[in-house]
Design an enzyme around this catalytic site. Structure first.
Site, mmCIF file in Angstrom:
data_model
loop_
_atom_site.group_PDB
_atom_site.id
_atom_site.type_symbol
_atom_site.label_atom_id
_atom_site.label_comp_id
_atom_site.label_asym_id
_atom_site.label_seq_id
_atom_site.Cartn_x
_atom_site.Cartn_y
_atom_site.Cartn_z
ATOM 1 N N ASP A 289 -5.851 0.886 -9.700
ATOM 2 C CA ASP A 289 -5.198 1.822 -8.790
ATOM 3 C C ASP A 289 -3.684 1.673 -8.741
ATOM 4 O OD1 ASP A 289 -4.472 0.811 -5.598
ATOM 5 O OD2 ASP A 289 -5.323 -0.616 -6.999
ATOM 6 N N ASP A 292 -1.864 -3.730 -10.375
ATOM 7 C CA ASP A 292 -2.767 -4.854 -10.595
ATOM 8 C C ASP A 292 -4.009 -4.364 -11.325
ATOM 9 O OD1 ASP A 292 -3.877 -3.334 -8.633
ATOM 10 O OD2 ASP A 292 -3.601 -4.787 -7.031
ATOM 11 N N TYR A 446 -7.438 -2.280 1.036
ATOM 12 C CA TYR A 446 -7.743 -0.921 1.455
ATOM 13 C C TYR A 446 -8.698 -0.931 2.638
ATOM 14 C CZ TYR A 446 -5.261 0.923 -2.532
ATOM 15 O OH TYR A 446 -4.267 1.255 -3.423
ATOM 16 N N GLU A 652 6.762 -0.389 -6.722
ATOM 17 C CA GLU A 652 5.416 -0.406 -7.300
ATOM 18 C C GLU A 652 4.995 1.017 -7.622
ATOM 19 O OE1 GLU A 652 1.075 -2.557 -6.822
ATOM 20 O OE2 GLU A 652 2.317 -2.290 -5.045
#
Length: 1005
Positions: A289, A292, A446, A652
């Site tokens: 996602d 990572d 999440y 990111e």
């Protein structure tokens, strides 16, 4: 009277609050009216006066078994210390959640006080708090407030986790009304002059971020930027088709499993092909996602739904742009994975696999092709016994929307997707529950902060659109009104689907409520209210983490509403402005889309792109250019984005980020055109760029003027939150390391650090002596991340700094200041690779004038080890919420072990005397060895050495349910919450030579 602080219940990937890449919204869907607290409700509110404060409240919302109370607390002339009081609820009612206020243990009667950011109120200052109460709301709800009663206990309990409280502070709630629109404290950096636009691409890139430009154009104010929206509507400033085209290369870069014959990235190959092998399933495929290698179904489903939605409603534009096949491929990469992950029998869902990989992934800064050879990748699922309504309904949205997208292209595949969507939605409605409660491994990445009602609404809307069955529309309307009620001022993100659901309801429902609700929400974004701010250059910012995709999500919804519900030029102008800003129409003349324009990031926080480059803040670009990736964007103004690998707040990337980019790009292509270039032209152009990136470390952003700092130590970064990107560290494939300022891995303390009578720690130890920082540097999150794998810190910037006044060895130590007028609960969670046994050693020195005692109470905390949620603060350690093994000083400096474990004999931690005392002006060494118990056993143990002598052995302990130690818990503060604990004058202590290891030789044992 000061403007009331708004109660914004949200947290931050480094920093994770909604979770679009790593961000978190800490509020339940039932309670989304948080930003209209106590306004214009004078007729129905009840006011009571206490000694310290005046309080008024209103019951603003009720449901079957509970209700919501909104409380205004106003300081009065007697408020000169922490305010306290008592709350009396109807008999049998109990506070379940409390925000902005601490409460004591109890049911109908409890004490309350301000939480740590609003303990003290000046006369006339107002703070808003919220109570969620369990109890029958059908009877008249009468709540009384009274003076503090000692018999009801000390207020210590908060519904906020430490990370969420820190997030509240990081977002500067006290400045929420004016922090972004007040430009008086911002450096007025010039734009690039028009005369510079003829320079070569390389020249422009080298001048990126330079404050030495000579242009003199004035930066527009937020008001000016907004007034320009209308004038820019209808004028395409950029090649939107090319932005869309580049976008697909990022989705390709984040593929998991087989790369496929269409792979255009030489640096990517097949990876994680054995996912699911631990459970006998083929769970290869799908997407990583973010930067990572964990696969999370919730954000993947969000991304796929967003892409499919854009393709359904802007299909002609996709076909005209030549990008429709690319869209189908990107969506199918996700839906194929969802079909693999879904186990059903007779059309009924039995299991949905929702995650592959866990937090150990973050211990290894390696490309995706190496991760499964480096750490285990466990698989996690939801079932009827361990439900996950949110992730199941979210996946149903993805499959149902994709079924519409493929209806003409592949009818058989479309039907298969729809059948699976129907089964998953039925499962979600039948077995209610949050998936993050069932699958603990998803936390804190999440966590389902928003609950599951929002996913149930959006899932029903997509099934209504896919099937035409009006029962789904009825379900959506009911779930929205009964479960959500009113939305807040956030936007469509991986955790919160209510905003997208509202847009679809506004079009499909005959109830005018939904259109009005949507229009009210858009106004927040257009006019910079309700927590939304406009930067001077015109970017709408709702949170410091991932500001870019948040702005684009709102842009898509606004443009879509104008296109399909009710035409609105302001909505369209806002949408175009946000995308244009991020593509380069900003004071910095900087593109946040990698590869678009002449000036864009080269060091995104992304393991695959980094290649062999370390996780650092250095100037060397990533080994591989991450074409088409949208980075997080600026924090709070037009200049505070940092192109650094170790800035995962602003730099990111994520599939959710790019889903919003693709969706808004096709809208603006539909409005303004801008055809893509041939694919081979992109490949040819960027082949040379990739060579430059690899060979020339000065390719971008290196030409800094002397007035602009590049030292991360002097640029404070936001504290990470739970989603915030916990566990990021600089490690090779097997061993954690400390990194020095020259980006070299070092496995021993600084050369001049010697620990008396102890050997130098070996390569497997984490050793920190604070030598790699300048004197006076605040120990902020970015600085901590040079020494530790830090996931959050509390108040460290204000009370902790590098000091050369005292040092156990070398030149520096970490100085902590304990103020005389507040608790200053200083703490940090420094993550460790999980192990059953750890040794932790450090040295502490209390200054000559240190006061161990408060006016009437004595005590203070010192660091130790811990695990998980770090059970503390009066919590009951239930085996699943962690443990802590800190120390305390007591009266006159007596040393004790302060232990939170499952069998602690009282509410607070167990005090175990060490038979020694801390002496002022003397360095003391503390060593602890902790071995956690096996699951279901009481075979844990702890040993303590103080100043070279063993002073404690404690066996037969139950720390938890068998989880491994994963935290060096830097927790230190002077006493408890009340002023009776605080020193008479501010005092300092120094810490030095931390060693955390599994090898006793590293600490001299």
């Amino acid at each position: 009277m000061k403007t009331p602080k708004r109660l914004l219940l949200y947290s931050l990937s480094i920093g994770s609050i909604f979770c679009i890449g790593r961000g978190v919204i800490a509020q339940s869907n039932k309670y989304k009216n948080t930003e209209t607290i106590m306004l214009a409700q004078a007729e129905s509110k009840k006011t009571q006066q206490l000694e310290d404060v005046d309080v008024d409240y209103i019951v603003s919302e009720t449901w079957n078994d509970g209700y919501r109370v909104e409380v205004n607390v106003t300081g009065n002339s007697n408020t000169d210390s922490n305010w306290l009081g008592s709350i009396y609820l109807p008999e049998g009612h109990e506070i379940r959640e409390n925000y902005g206020v601490l409460v004591s243990e109890g049911t109908s009667k409890v004490n309350f006080s301000g939480d740590k950011w609003n303990k003290r109120l000046k006369e006339g200052e107002v703070t808003n708090t919220v109570l969620i109460v369990d109890g029958n709301p059908t009877n008249e709800i009468n709540i009384e407030f009274d003076e503090y009663r000692a018999d009801l206990g000390e207020p210590t309990l908060s519904s906020f986790t430490t990370e969420e409280r820190q997030q509240w502070e990081d977002d500067r709630i006290a400045e929420a009304e004016d922090s972004l629109t007040d430009t008086s404290n911002l450096e007025q950096k010039p734009e690039t002059s028009s005369s510079e636009t003829s320079q070569t691409a390389t020249t422009k890139i080298e001048n990126s971020d330079s404050s030495g430009d000579t242009a003199t154009e004035e930066i527009p104010t937020a008001e000016t930027a907004y007034s320009n929206f209308a004038s820019s509507a209808g004028e395409g400033k950029f090649n939107y088709g090319q932005a869309l085209q580049l976008n697909w290369l990022f989705f390709m870069a984040n593929r998991s499993g087989e790369m496929g014959a269409d792979n255009r990235l030489e640096w990517r190959s097949d990876s994680t092909l054995n996912d699911g092998a631990d459970v006998g399933k083929d769970l290869s495929g799908g997407y990583f996602d973010a930067g990572d290698h964990i696969k999370f179904t919730q954000p993947m489903a969000y991304s796929v739904s967003f892409l499919a939605w854009s393709g359904i409603d802007y299909k002609e534009a996709y076909l005209q742009s030549g990008q429709f096949d690319e869209l189908l491929n990107a969506v199918k990469q996700g839906t194929d994975y969802f079909l693999k992950s879904h186990e059903s029998n007779g059309g009924r869902t039995q299991k949905l696999w929702v995650q592959v990989g866990d937090k150990t992934d973050h211990f290894y800064w390696v490309p995706p092709e190496q991760i499964e050879n480096t750490t285990q990748r466990p698989s996690f699922a939801v079932t009827p016994d361990s439900p996950g309504s949110d992730v199941a309904a979210g996946t149903a949205s993805a499959l149902a929307s994709a079924s519409m997208l493929f209806a003409e292209e592949d009818p058989a595949y479309s039907q298969k997707l729809l059948e699976n969507a129907i089964a998953l939605y039925d499962f979600a409605e039948t077995y209610l529950g949050k998936y993050s409660d069932s699958v603990q491994a998803v936390n804190p990445f999440y966590t389902s902060w928003s609950g599951y009602e929002d996913e149930l609404v959006l899932g029903a809307m997509w099934l209504y659109r896919a099937t035409g069955n009006a029962e789904y529309l009825t379900k959506a309307e009911r779930h929205f009104k009964d479960g959500i009620g009113h939305i807040g001022t956030y936007t469509y993100v991986a955790d919160d689907h209510s905003y997208a659901a509202l847009a679809l309801l506004a079009k499909e429902s005959s109830d005018p409520f939904f259109q009005q609700e949507f229009q009210d929400w858009v106004e927040y974004w257009l006019t910079a209210q309700g927590g939304v701010k406009h930067s001077p250059g015109g970017l709408a910012i709702r949170a410091e983490w991932a500001s870019a995709p948040l702005a684009l999500s709102s842009s898509f919804l606004a443009e879509w509403y104008s296109d399909f519900v009710e035409p609105n030029g302001e909505y369209s102008a806002f949408a175009q402005k946000q995308l244009d800003y991020l593509l380069g129409d900003n004071p910095k003349q900087y593109s946040y889309l990698i590869g678009f324009g002449d000036n864009y990031p080269l060091r995104p926080h992304h393991r695959g792109s980094a290649g062999d480059k370390p996780l650092d803040g250095g100037v060397e670009p990533n080994k591989n250019l991450l074409l088409g990736a949208l980075v997080g964007g600026p924090r709070s103004n037009d200049y505070d984005h940092q192109d650094k690998r170790d800035d995962w707040v602003t730099n990111e990337v994520g599939t959710g980020y790019n889903a919003s980019l693709a969706a808004t790009a096709i809208q603006q292509y539909d409005n303004h055109g801008g055809d893509p270039v041939p694919d081979e032209a992109i490949s040819s152009a960027f082949a040379e760029v990739n060579d430059n990136v690899s060979d020339n470390i000065a390719f971008n952003d290196i030409s800094k003027s002397s007035s602009e700092t590049t030292d991360a130590e002097t640029v404070p970064a936001a504290t990470p939150t739970p989603e915030e990107k916990t566990l990021e560290t600089s490690v090779d494939t097997n061993t954690p390391y400390v990194e020095d300022n020259n980006d070299n891995e070092i496995s021993t303390p600084e050369e001049d650090v010697t620990i008396s009578n102890h050997p130098n720690p070996g390569a497997d130890a984490i050793a920190v002596g604070f030598e790699n920082h300048s004197n006076g540097t605040p120990y902020s999150s970015s600085v901590q991340n040079k020494d530790w794998n830090a996931t959050w810190s509390a108040e460290m910037d204000s009370y902790a700094k590098i000091s050369n006044e005292q040092a156990r060895s070398g030149s520096n130590s970490l100085q902590i200041t304990y103020p005389n007028d507040r608790q200053s609960n200083k703490g940090a969670k420094w993550m460790l690779p999980p192990e059953k046994e750890y040794y932790m050693s450090y040295w502490v020195r209390f200054d000559d004038n240190f006061d161990f005692d408060g006016p009437t109470a004595s005590g203070g905390k010192l660091p130790g080890l811990g695990q998980g949620q770090l059970c503390s603060g009066g919590q009951s350690c239930d085996g699943n919420n962690g443990f802590t093994t800190r120390y305390m000083w007591r009266e006159n400096g007596q040393a004790v072990l302060y232990l939170y474990h499952m069998d602690k004999p009282s509410t607070y931690g167990e005090d175990i005397p060490l038979g020694r005392s801390f002496q002022k002006g003397t360095w003391h060494q503390l060593i602890q060895k902790v071995r956690v118990n096996d699951a279901g056993q009481n075979n844990g143990s702890i040993d303590i050495w103080m100043d070279g002598d063993k002073v404690l052995t404690r066996k037969n302990l139950r720390f938890n349910n068998g989880q491994e130690i994963d935290t060096a818990y830097f927790s230190t503060f002077h006493g408890g919450a009340g002023s009776d604990w605080w020193p008479d004058a501010s005092v300092n202590a120094h810490f030095d030579d931390f060693v955390v290891t599994t090898n006793p030789k590293d600490v001299g044992l």
